[in-house]
Design an enzyme around this catalytic site. Structure first.
Site, PDB file in Angstrom:
ATOM      1  N   ALA A 228       0.805  -1.226   0.000  1.00  0.00           N
ATOM      2  CA  ALA A 228       0.000   0.000   0.000  1.00  0.00           C
ATOM      3  C   ALA A 228       0.836   1.274   0.000  1.00  0.00           C
ATOM      4  O   ALA A 228       0.306   2.357   0.210  1.00  0.00           O
ATOM      5  CB  ALA A 228      -0.935  -0.004   1.205  1.00  0.00           C
ATOM      6  N   ALA A 229       2.112   1.165  -0.268  1.00  0.00           N
ATOM      7  CA  ALA A 229       2.984   2.339  -0.181  1.00  0.00           C
ATOM      8  C   ALA A 229       2.565   3.452  -1.141  1.00  0.00           C
ATOM      9  O   ALA A 229       2.491   4.619  -0.750  1.00  0.00           O
ATOM     10  CB  ALA A 229       4.431   1.936  -0.443  1.00  0.00           C
ATOM     11  N   GLY A 230       2.302   3.122  -2.380  1.00  0.00           N
ATOM     12  CA  GLY A 230       1.905   4.135  -3.356  1.00  0.00           C
ATOM     13  C   GLY A 230       0.577   4.777  -3.024  1.00  0.00           C
ATOM     14  O   GLY A 230       0.423   6.004  -3.100  1.00  0.00           O
ATOM     15  N   ASP A 231      -0.398   3.962  -2.656  1.00  0.00           N
ATOM     16  CA  ASP A 231      -1.709   4.502  -2.279  1.00  0.00           C
ATOM     17  C   ASP A 231      -1.600   5.374  -1.038  1.00  0.00           C
ATOM     18  O   ASP A 231      -2.241   6.422  -0.945  1.00  0.00           O
ATOM     19  CB  ASP A 231      -2.707   3.369  -2.019  1.00  0.00           C
TER      20      ASP A 231
END
Length: 109
Positions: free
Chosen positions: A40-43
């Site tokens: 979930a890093a990008g989100d």
């Protein structure tokens, strides 16, 4: 297009804005953390960036806060469960990362 944000993983994010003080670009450094799961890093980065901009933060400050939020998220497993609360990001930044925040304003590309 007036503003550009390019995420660079653990290296941080590159920002540029024709309308603001960074027309030549600025590298907002990442945080050295031990990554467990980057699901979930990008989100997390994108959501935090937009939320910070919506509160009136500068592009550089919003990207810095988003980097910290994404750094915390990769230290946890899962997707939704890895997204940190705002107070967790603020606590993380208050630890020993104030020097890094001050340094980003002097770093132009």
């Amino acid at each position: 297009m007036q503003e550009v944000v390019i995420t660079m993983g653990k290296l941080g994010a590159y920002i540029s804005s024709a309308r603001r003080e960074y027309p030549q670009g600025l590298l907002i450094p990442g945080f050295p953390v031990k990554a467990v799961d980057a699901t979930a890093a990008g989100d997390t980065f994108n959501g935090t960036l937009v939320a910070s901009l919506a509160t009136g933060a500068s592009l550089a400050d919003a990207a810095f806060f988003a980097n910290a939020s994404a750094a915390l998220s990769v230290m946890r497993s899962g997707s939704q469960s890895s997204i940190p609360y705002q107070f967790e990001v603020e606590t993380f930044l208050q630890s020993d990362h104030e020097i890094q925040k001050a340094a980003l304003h002097d770093q132009k590309l």
